[in-house]
Design a protein around this motif. Structure first.
Motif, short mmCIF file in Angstrom:
data_model
loop_
_atom_site.label_atom_id
_atom_site.label_comp_id
_atom_site.label_asym_id
_atom_site.label_seq_id
_atom_site.Cartn_x
_atom_site.Cartn_y
_atom_site.Cartn_z
N ALA A 9 42.75 -49.85 22.31
CA ALA A 9 42.89 -49.80 20.85
C ALA A 9 44.13 -50.55 20.35
N ARG A 10 45.15 -50.69 21.21
CA ARG A 10 46.37 -51.35 20.76
C ARG A 10 46.09 -52.78 20.34
N ARG A 11 46.61 -53.14 19.22
CA ARG A 11 46.54 -54.52 18.74
C ARG A 11 47.77 -54.71 17.87
N ASN A 12 48.12 -55.94 17.56
CA ASN A 12 49.24 -56.14 16.66
C ASN A 12 48.83 -55.71 15.26
N VAL A 13 49.53 -54.73 14.73
CA VAL A 13 49.32 -54.25 13.37
C VAL A 13 50.50 -54.72 12.54
N ARG A 14 50.19 -55.44 11.46
CA ARG A 14 51.27 -56.04 10.66
C ARG A 14 51.22 -55.60 9.20
N ALA A 15 50.33 -54.65 8.88
CA ALA A 15 50.27 -54.08 7.52
C ALA A 15 50.17 -52.57 7.69
N VAL A 62 65.19 -62.35 9.70
CA VAL A 62 65.80 -62.90 10.93
C VAL A 62 64.84 -63.78 11.74
N TRP A 63 63.58 -63.80 11.33
CA TRP A 63 62.61 -64.61 12.09
C TRP A 63 61.41 -64.88 11.22
N MET A 64 60.86 -66.08 11.33
CA MET A 64 59.70 -66.42 10.49
C MET A 64 58.50 -65.52 10.79
N GLY A 65 58.42 -65.00 12.00
CA GLY A 65 57.31 -64.11 12.37
C GLY A 65 57.65 -62.64 12.19
N ALA A 66 58.66 -62.36 11.34
CA ALA A 66 59.09 -60.96 11.12
C ALA A 66 58.67 -60.46 9.75
N ARG A 67 57.70 -61.12 9.14
CA ARG A 67 57.35 -60.77 7.77
C ARG A 67 56.74 -59.38 7.64
N HIS A 68 56.27 -58.82 8.76
CA HIS A 68 55.69 -57.47 8.70
C HIS A 68 56.76 -56.38 8.77
N ILE A 69 57.97 -56.72 9.15
CA ILE A 69 58.99 -55.68 9.36
C ILE A 69 59.39 -54.98 8.04
N GLY A 115 53.78 -53.86 15.82
CA GLY A 115 53.70 -55.33 15.76
C GLY A 115 54.98 -55.97 16.26
N HIS A 116 54.82 -56.88 17.26
CA HIS A 116 55.98 -57.59 17.81
C HIS A 116 56.61 -58.50 16.76
N SER A 117 57.89 -58.72 16.93
CA SER A 117 58.53 -59.87 16.31
C SER A 117 59.66 -60.35 17.21
N SER A 118 59.82 -61.64 17.32
CA SER A 118 61.01 -62.19 17.94
C SER A 118 62.18 -62.06 16.96
N VAL A 119 63.36 -62.44 17.41
CA VAL A 119 64.54 -62.48 16.54
C VAL A 119 65.14 -63.86 16.66
N ALA A 138 66.69 -59.24 21.10
CA ALA A 138 65.65 -60.09 21.67
C ALA A 138 64.33 -59.97 20.93
N TYR A 139 63.92 -58.74 20.67
CA TYR A 139 62.63 -58.51 20.02
C TYR A 139 62.73 -57.32 19.09
N MET A 140 61.79 -57.27 18.16
CA MET A 140 61.64 -56.09 17.30
C MET A 140 60.18 -55.65 17.37
N ASP A 158 40.14 -60.51 21.55
CA ASP A 158 40.32 -61.96 21.48
C ASP A 158 41.09 -62.40 22.74
N ARG A 159 40.36 -62.52 23.80
CA ARG A 159 40.97 -62.84 25.09
C ARG A 159 40.13 -63.89 25.81
N ARG A 160 40.83 -64.69 26.68
CA ARG A 160 40.08 -65.60 27.55
C ARG A 160 39.07 -64.77 28.36
C1 FMN Z 1 56.81 -62.16 23.58
C2 FMN Z 1 56.00 -61.98 22.33
C3 FMN Z 1 56.51 -62.39 21.11
C4 FMN Z 1 55.77 -62.22 19.94
N1 FMN Z 1 56.34 -62.57 18.75
C5 FMN Z 1 55.67 -62.32 17.61
C6 FMN Z 1 56.28 -62.59 16.35
O1 FMN Z 1 57.44 -63.04 16.27
N2 FMN Z 1 55.59 -62.28 15.23
C7 FMN Z 1 54.32 -61.78 15.29
O2 FMN Z 1 53.75 -61.53 14.22
N3 FMN Z 1 53.70 -61.52 16.47
C8 FMN Z 1 54.34 -61.79 17.63
N4 FMN Z 1 53.75 -61.51 18.84
C9 FMN Z 1 52.37 -60.94 18.88
C10 FMN Z 1 51.33 -61.86 19.50
O3 FMN Z 1 51.05 -62.92 18.63
C11 FMN Z 1 50.08 -61.02 19.80
O4 FMN Z 1 50.41 -60.03 20.76
C12 FMN Z 1 48.92 -61.87 20.34
O5 FMN Z 1 48.46 -62.75 19.34
C13 FMN Z 1 47.75 -60.99 20.80
O6 FMN Z 1 47.30 -60.17 19.75
P1 FMN Z 1 47.20 -58.58 19.90
O7 FMN Z 1 48.59 -58.07 20.23
O8 FMN Z 1 46.74 -58.11 18.55
O9 FMN Z 1 46.23 -58.28 20.98
C14 FMN Z 1 54.47 -61.66 20.00
C15 FMN Z 1 53.97 -61.24 21.24
C16 FMN Z 1 54.72 -61.38 22.39
C17 FMN Z 1 54.16 -60.87 23.71
#
Ligand code: FMN
Length: 171
Positions: A9-15, A62-69, A115-119, A138-140, A158-160
């Motif tokens: 069930a785990r997936r990146n949740v950003r909202a 702190v990071w362009m991919g941190a918009r969900h924080i 939801g992951h984010s880099s810093v 390192a990460y949030m 969504d995997r190979r």
């Molecule tokens: C090391 C690492 C860094 C990531 N950095 C970001 C990030 O900065 N922003 C973001 O929205 N998602 C980030 N992600 C999430 C990935 O994009 C996501 O895990 C991947 O697309 C697979 O989707 P899922 O987690 O929903 O299965 C990161 C994931 C990892 C493992």
């Protein structure tokens, strides 16, 4: 949730919804990271749990991919010291990955999205969080109940293709 269900069930949740995360649940997620394995049991990590809204908003910078924080109910920032030797560069990051995934699974088990984010901007992150020189944020991980749909096992992730990734006995 069963472990197998949480894994699926785990997936990146950003909202996230406005529902706060109970302090005990946030502590359980943190404990999952604290219990994670690390190379030689070094545990060279530090975790900063953030629930203050202005801090969460600032962390979005702190990071362009941190918009969900900024919309998360909490964030956990994972820090490591600047590696003292080259070989620790990879090991420490590997350890952080394990701690991250443990926390994300513990969150999923509670129905909490993560939801992951880099810093990127370390100076700004240091201003917001007050961590000492010699450390890297390192990460949030953003945390909150999913605003789109609840966490349920994903049938077609969504995997190979599995058979392309998995080799048995020999490549
Ligand atoms: C090391 C690492 C860094 C990531 N950095 C970001 C990030 O900065 N922003 C973001 O929205 N998602 C980030 N992600 C999430 C990935 O994009 C996501 O895990 C991947 O697309 C697979 O989707 P899922 O987690 O929903 O299965 C990161 C994931 C990892 C493992």
């Amino acid at each position: 949730m069963e472990t197998w269900d949480a894994i699926r069930a785990r997936r990146n949740v950003r909202a996230y919804t406005d529902q706060p995360i109970d302090a005990a649940d946030l502590d359980r997620v943190l404990e999952a990271g604290w219990r994670a394995p690390s190379a030689s049991n070094r545990q060279r990590w530090e975790f900063i749990a953030v629930t203050d809204r202005p801090q969460l908003q600032a962390l979005g910078e702190v990071w362009m991919g941190a918009r969900h924080i900024p919309g998360a109910q909490a964030a956990i920032v994972l820090l490591i010291p600047v590696p003292e030797e080259e070989r620790f560069v990879v090991l420490d990051r590997y350890d952080l990955g394990q701690a991250t995934y443990a926390m994300m699974l513990a969150a999923a088990d509670l129905g909490i999205g993560s939801g992951h984010s880099s810093v990127g901007d370390q100076d700004r992150a240091r201003e917001i969080l007050g961590f000492p020189d010699g450390y890297i944020a390192a990460y949030m991980i953003g945390l909150g109940y999913p605003a789109d749909r609840p966490l349920r096992p994903i049938t077609k992730p969504d995997r190979r293709p599995f058979a392309e990734v998995v080799h048995r006995g020999r490549w």
